[in-house]
Design a protein around this motif. Structure first.
Motif, PDB file in Angstrom:
ATOM      1  N   ARG A  42      20.951  53.429 -13.709  1.00 23.91           N
ATOM      2  CA  ARG A  42      19.841  52.474 -13.621  1.00 23.91           C
ATOM      3  C   ARG A  42      19.578  51.963 -12.205  1.00 23.91           C
ATOM      4  O   ARG A  42      18.887  50.965 -12.018  1.00 23.91           O
ATOM      5  N   ALA A  43      20.148  52.611 -11.203  1.00 20.47           N
ATOM      6  CA  ALA A  43      19.978  52.164  -9.813  1.00 20.47           C
ATOM      7  C   ALA A  43      20.392  50.705  -9.662  1.00 20.47           C
ATOM      8  O   ALA A  43      21.520  50.352  -9.944  1.00 20.47           O
ATOM      9  N   TYR A  44      19.479  49.826  -9.240  1.00 22.31           N
ATOM     10  CA  TYR A  44      19.828  48.433  -8.977  1.00 22.31           C
ATOM     11  C   TYR A  44      19.690  47.545 -10.203  1.00 22.31           C
ATOM     12  O   TYR A  44      20.149  46.403 -10.199  1.00 22.31           O
ATOM     13  N   LYS A  45      19.026  47.998 -11.257  1.00 22.11           N
ATOM     14  CA  LYS A  45      18.683  47.107 -12.367  1.00 22.11           C
ATOM     15  C   LYS A  45      19.886  46.854 -13.260  1.00 22.11           C
ATOM     16  O   LYS A  45      20.509  47.778 -13.771  1.00 22.11           O
ATOM     17  N   PRO A  46      20.234  45.584 -13.503  1.00 20.40           N
ATOM     18  CA  PRO A  46      21.379  45.278 -14.369  1.00 20.40           C
ATOM     19  C   PRO A  46      21.035  45.453 -15.848  1.00 20.40           C
ATOM     20  O   PRO A  46      19.862  45.448 -16.237  1.00 20.40           O
ATOM     21  N   LEU A  47      22.085  45.581 -16.670  1.00 16.88           N
ATOM     22  CA  LEU A  47      21.904  45.649 -18.117  1.00 16.88           C
ATOM     23  C   LEU A  47      21.525  44.282 -18.675  1.00 16.88           C
ATOM     24  O   LEU A  47      20.728  44.163 -19.601  1.00 16.88           O
ATOM     25  N   ASN A  48      22.119  43.254 -18.107  1.00 16.64           N
ATOM     26  CA  ASN A  48      21.809  41.877 -18.478  1.00 16.64           C
ATOM     27  C   ASN A  48      22.218  40.982 -17.322  1.00 16.64           C
ATOM     28  O   ASN A  48      23.023  41.380 -16.475  1.00 16.64           O
ATOM     29  N   TRP A  49      21.683  39.763 -17.297  1.00 16.45           N
ATOM     30  CA  TRP A  49      21.968  38.885 -16.170  1.00 16.45           C
ATOM     31  C   TRP A  49      21.615  37.449 -16.528  1.00 16.45           C
ATOM     32  O   TRP A  49      20.904  37.174 -17.494  1.00 16.45           O
ATOM     33  N   MET A  50      22.124  36.539 -15.695  1.00 18.14           N
ATOM     34  CA  MET A  50      21.789  35.121 -15.806  1.00 18.14           C
ATOM     35  C   MET A  50      21.524  34.615 -14.391  1.00 18.14           C
ATOM     36  O   MET A  50      22.371  34.753 -13.503  1.00 18.14           O
ATOM     37  N   THR A  51      20.342  34.056 -14.182  1.00 23.41           N
ATOM     38  CA  THR A  51      19.973  33.569 -12.858  1.00 23.41           C
ATOM     39  C   THR A  51      20.384  32.109 -12.695  1.00 23.41           C
ATOM     40  O   THR A  51      20.484  31.375 -13.680  1.00 23.41           O
ATOM     41  N   PRO A  52      20.621  31.668 -11.460  1.00 25.83           N
ATOM     42  CA  PRO A  52      21.017  30.279 -11.226  1.00 25.83           C
ATOM     43  C   PRO A  52      19.822  29.337 -11.418  1.00 25.83           C
ATOM     44  O   PRO A  52      18.672  29.773 -11.351  1.00 25.83           O
ATOM     45  N   PRO A  53      20.123  28.042 -11.687  1.00 27.56           N
ATOM     46  CA  PRO A  53      21.460  27.444 -11.770  1.00 27.56           C
ATOM     47  C   PRO A  53      22.111  27.718 -13.114  1.00 27.56           C
ATOM     48  O   PRO A  53      21.467  27.626 -14.157  1.00 27.56           O
ATOM     49  N   CYS A  54      23.362  28.095 -13.075  1.00 26.89           N
ATOM     50  CA  CYS A  54      24.119  28.340 -14.303  1.00 26.89           C
ATOM     51  C   CYS A  54      25.598  28.092 -14.021  1.00 26.89           C
ATOM     52  O   CYS A  54      26.021  28.014 -12.865  1.00 26.89           O
ATOM     53  N   SER A  55      26.378  27.955 -15.079  1.00 27.06           N
ATOM     54  CA  SER A  55      27.813  27.696 -14.942  1.00 27.06           C
ATOM     55  C   SER A  55      28.591  28.857 -15.544  1.00 27.06           C
ATOM     56  O   SER A  55      28.111  29.542 -16.449  1.00 27.06           O
ATOM     57  N   LEU A  56      29.778  29.080 -15.034  1.00 24.45           N
ATOM     58  CA  LEU A  56      30.656  30.118 -15.547  1.00 24.45           C
ATOM     59  C   LEU A  56      31.993  29.493 -15.916  1.00 24.45           C
ATOM     60  O   LEU A  56      32.675  28.918 -15.058  1.00 24.45           O
ATOM     61  N   VAL A  57      32.359  29.617 -17.182  1.00 28.39           N
ATOM     62  CA  VAL A  57      33.643  29.108 -17.666  1.00 28.39           C
ATOM     63  C   VAL A  57      34.449  30.288 -18.190  1.00 28.39           C
ATOM     64  O   VAL A  57      33.945  31.090 -19.000  1.00 28.39           O
ATOM     65  N   GLU A  58      35.702  30.401 -17.745  1.00 30.30           N
ATOM     66  CA  GLU A  58      36.581  31.478 -18.196  1.00 30.30           C
ATOM     67  C   GLU A  58      37.613  30.923 -19.161  1.00 30.30           C
ATOM     68  O   GLU A  58      38.233  29.891 -18.905  1.00 30.30           O
ATOM     69  N   GLU A  59      37.796  31.647 -20.256  1.00 29.91           N
ATOM     70  CA  GLU A  59      38.737  31.200 -21.288  1.00 29.91           C
ATOM     71  C   GLU A  59      39.661  32.347 -21.671  1.00 29.91           C
ATOM     72  O   GLU A  59      39.211  33.448 -21.991  1.00 29.91           O
ATOM     73  N   ALA A  60      40.964  32.099 -21.600  1.00 29.17           N
ATOM     74  CA  ALA A  60      41.943  33.095 -22.014  1.00 29.17           C
ATOM     75  C   ALA A  60      42.065  33.102 -23.531  1.00 29.17           C
ATOM     76  O   ALA A  60      42.209  32.048 -24.164  1.00 29.17           O
ATOM     77  N   LEU A  61      41.977  34.284 -24.129  1.00 31.37           N
ATOM     78  CA  LEU A  61      42.079  34.415 -25.577  1.00 31.37           C
ATOM     79  C   LEU A  61      43.494  34.796 -25.979  1.00 31.37           C
ATOM     80  O   LEU A  61      44.289  35.303 -25.170  1.00 31.37           O
ATOM     81  N   GLU A  62      43.837  34.583 -27.258  1.00 32.04           N
ATOM     82  CA  GLU A  62      45.205  34.805 -27.747  1.00 32.04           C
ATOM     83  C   GLU A  62      45.625  36.264 -27.662  1.00 32.04           C
ATOM     84  O   GLU A  62      46.811  36.569 -27.492  1.00 32.04           O
ATOM     85  N   ASP A  63      44.667  37.185 -27.773  1.00 29.99           N
ATOM     86  CA  ASP A  63      45.018  38.609 -27.751  1.00 29.99           C
ATOM     87  C   ASP A  63      45.141  39.160 -26.332  1.00 29.99           C
ATOM     88  O   ASP A  63      45.270  40.365 -26.122  1.00 29.99           O
ATOM     89  N   GLY A  64      45.104  38.278 -25.337  1.00 33.22           N
ATOM     90  CA  GLY A  64      45.231  38.711 -23.941  1.00 33.22           C
ATOM     91  C   GLY A  64      43.900  38.989 -23.270  1.00 33.22           C
ATOM     92  O   GLY A  64      43.850  39.225 -22.056  1.00 33.22           O
TER      93      GLY A  64
END
Length: 224
Positions: A42-64
């Motif tokens: 797809r060259a430069y075009k992403p499959l999906n995206w979120m433009t700013p302003p936005c927040s990113l939260v990372e969460e560890a799941l039980e299965d690793g």
């Protein structure tokens, strides 16, 4: 810039619902907060995206696994389920100076001023950006007979450019020290309608070869 190559699935939750099944993808997190998901096509075009302003939260799941929840102000979310991270790189790219195009009108104008003889033998430069009440004329010069010539420079010459030069000529010809002032419409490409209008108003058209002006061989195929 954060680049993560990972096996992941992605769900978009918002006005519409979208799902990317589990596969290896590139996750890109930029300094402005934007997040985009890329495949190896797809060259430069992403499959999906979120433009700013936005927040990113990372969460560890039980299965690793790891869950990224990217949310914007409209409460739309990208939920990125990361099963395995293959590679991760973070690097500060710093402030980008932006794209500088080769061959833009200012470069073309500077080159023509430097090689003013392109317009004719014994032409001499008066100055670039000669001021008038409605804006600067790209180039003011004199021909072999010492007559004043106003030059409008464009990459692609259209009717608007001819009209612009016509207005400059009207003003310049009111100056007894400059009059009579002739006009030259110079461009890499001149549209047929623009050429017709220019010639009807006594304005000479000149087609410019950018490579020739900068002393480089043209890449176009030629018979001779």
């Amino acid at each position: 810039m954060r680049l993560v190559i990972a096996r992941c699935s992605v769900d978009y939750v918002g006005r519409l619902q979208a799902h990317l099944p589990m596969a290896d993808r590139l996750l890109m997190v930029k300094a402005d907060g934007s997040v985009s998901i890329h495949a190896d096509d797809r060259a430069y075009k992403p499959l999906n995206w979120m433009t700013p302003p936005c927040s990113l939260v990372e969460e560890a799941l039980e299965d690793g696994a790891v869950l990224w929840v990217v949310e914007n102000k409209k409460k739309e979310q990208l939920r990125i389920h990361i099963e395995e991270i293959h590679s991760e790189l973070s690097y500060d790219l710093g402030e980008d100076p932006g794209l500088q195009k080769d061959g833009v009108e200012d470069h073309l104008q500077a080159l023509l001023a430097e090689h003013i003889e392109t317009l004719g033998d014994d032409y001499s430069l008066v100055r670039r950006e000669y001021p008038t009440a409605i804006g600067p004329v790209d180039i003011l010069c004199r021909d072999a007979d010492g007559k004043t010539v106003a030059v409008e420079v464009k990459r692609r010459g259209g009717i608007d450019g001819v009209e612009q030069l016509s207005r400059y000529l009207e003003l310049l010809n009111r100056d007894e020290l400059l009059a009579p002032v002739q006009g030259v419409f110079a461009a890499q490409q001149i549209k047929p309608q623009a050429r017709t209008l220019a010639e009807d108003r006594g304005i000479r058209c000149v087609t410019l070869d950018y490579d020739e002006l900068r002393g480089a061989e043209s890449q176009e195929l030629r018979l001779f």
